[in-house]
Motif scaffolding. Structure first.
Motif, PDB file in Angstrom:
ATOM      1  N   LYS A 129      -3.934  -2.140  12.176  1.00  0.00           N
ATOM      2  CA  LYS A 129      -3.256  -1.465  11.071  1.00  0.00           C
ATOM      3  C   LYS A 129      -4.033  -0.209  10.709  1.00  0.00           C
ATOM      4  CE  LYS A 129      -5.275  -3.990   7.190  1.00  0.00           C
ATOM      5  NZ  LYS A 129      -4.987  -4.822   6.031  1.00  0.00           N
ATOM      6  N   GLN A 151      -3.878   3.271   7.681  1.00  0.00           N
ATOM      7  CA  GLN A 151      -3.287   3.951   6.548  1.00  0.00           C
ATOM      8  C   GLN A 151      -2.965   5.375   6.990  1.00  0.00           C
ATOM      9  OE1 GLN A 151      -2.850   2.267   3.686  1.00  0.00           O
ATOM     10  NE2 GLN A 151      -1.975   3.921   2.506  1.00  0.00           N
ATOM     11  N   ASP A 211      -6.553  -6.263  12.602  1.00  0.00           N
ATOM     12  CA  ASP A 211      -5.790  -7.095  11.670  1.00  0.00           C
ATOM     13  C   ASP A 211      -5.439  -8.416  12.345  1.00  0.00           C
ATOM     14  OD1 ASP A 211      -4.565  -7.524   9.159  1.00  0.00           O
ATOM     15  OD2 ASP A 211      -2.611  -7.065  10.026  1.00  0.00           O
ATOM     16  N   GLY A 246       0.789  -1.227   0.000  1.00  0.00           N
ATOM     17  CA  GLY A 246       0.000   0.000   0.000  1.00  0.00           C
ATOM     18  C   GLY A 246       0.822   1.277   0.000  1.00  0.00           C
ATOM     19  N   LYS A 266       1.471  -1.027  10.944  1.00  0.00           N
ATOM     20  CA  LYS A 266       0.922  -2.189  11.644  1.00  0.00           C
ATOM     21  C   LYS A 266       1.456  -2.218  13.073  1.00  0.00           C
ATOM     22  CE  LYS A 266       0.065  -7.054  11.043  1.00  0.00           C
ATOM     23  NZ  LYS A 266       0.054  -8.149  10.092  1.00  0.00           N
ATOM     24  N   THR A 308       0.982   2.060   5.092  1.00  0.00           N
ATOM     25  CA  THR A 308       0.252   1.299   6.094  1.00  0.00           C
ATOM     26  C   THR A 308       1.163   1.052   7.278  1.00  0.00           C
ATOM     27  OG1 THR A 308      -1.051   0.229   4.376  1.00  0.00           O
ATOM     28  CG2 THR A 308      -1.018  -0.835   6.529  1.00  0.00           C
ATOM     29  N   SER A 310       1.729   7.763   1.197  1.00  0.00           N
ATOM     30  CA  SER A 310       0.667   6.955   1.782  1.00  0.00           C
ATOM     31  C   SER A 310       1.296   5.639   2.194  1.00  0.00           C
ATOM     32  CB  SER A 310      -0.433   6.670   0.762  1.00  0.00           C
ATOM     33  OG  SER A 310      -1.025   7.856   0.343  1.00  0.00           O
TER      34      SER A 310
END
Length: 119
Positions: free
Chosen positions: A110, A112, A104, A16, A53, A51, A49
C-alpha cells in the motif's frame, strides 16, 4: 498520444481519503475596516490524499513501470475514477517521492498518493 489511465488493479481505499480545494484566496489588509479578499482561480486546484493497495508483488512492479514509463516518473497527467463522484477526472501526482510503498501483508503493498486535479 492518449492520456494514461490509472491502473485498474490498484485499489483506491476510502481509509485515509482526504480532499482539499484551493481557490488561491488572496487577502489584503486595509488601513481601516475589514480586510479585502478575492480568489485568484475561478476553478480550484483540488488535492486528494488517498491510499492505494496492490494485491501482489507483480502488481507492484507493474505500477512502478506505469509510474516510470507512462507518467515519466510522476510528472504526466493521467485519468482516474474520482472515488467520491465516480466521474473520470484528469490528475497528476504531487509530492516527493510520488509513491512510497509499505508492506501490507504477504505480497501485498500500500502507498499514500497525492493527486492534484483542476476542478
Amino acid at each position: 498520444m492518449p492520456i494514461p489511465q490509472f491502473p485498474g488493479y490498484a485499489l483506491m481505499l476510502a481509509e485515509g481519503y482526504a480532499e482539499e480545494a484551493n481557490y488561491g484566496v488572496q487577502r489584503t489588509e486595509m488601513d481601516g475596516g475589514l480586510p479585502k479578499q478575492r480568489r485568484r482561480f475561478s476553478v480550484p486546484l483540488v488535492s486528494r490524499s488517498l491510499t492505494v493497495k496492490l494485491r501482489s508483488d507483480a502488481d507492484r512492479l507493474r505500477f512502478d513501470a506505469w509510474l516510470r514509463d507512462d507518467l515519466a516518473g510522476g510528472v504526466e497527467w493521467f485519468s482516474f475514477p474520482d472515488p467520491v463522484s465516480g466521474q473520470v477526472k484528469r490528475g497528476r501526482l504531487t509530492g516527493q517521492p510520488a509513491c512510497r510503498w509499505q508492506r501490507d501483508g504477504p505480497q501485498k503493498w500500500k502507498a499514500q498518493l497525492q493527486i492534484e486535479t483542476v476542478g
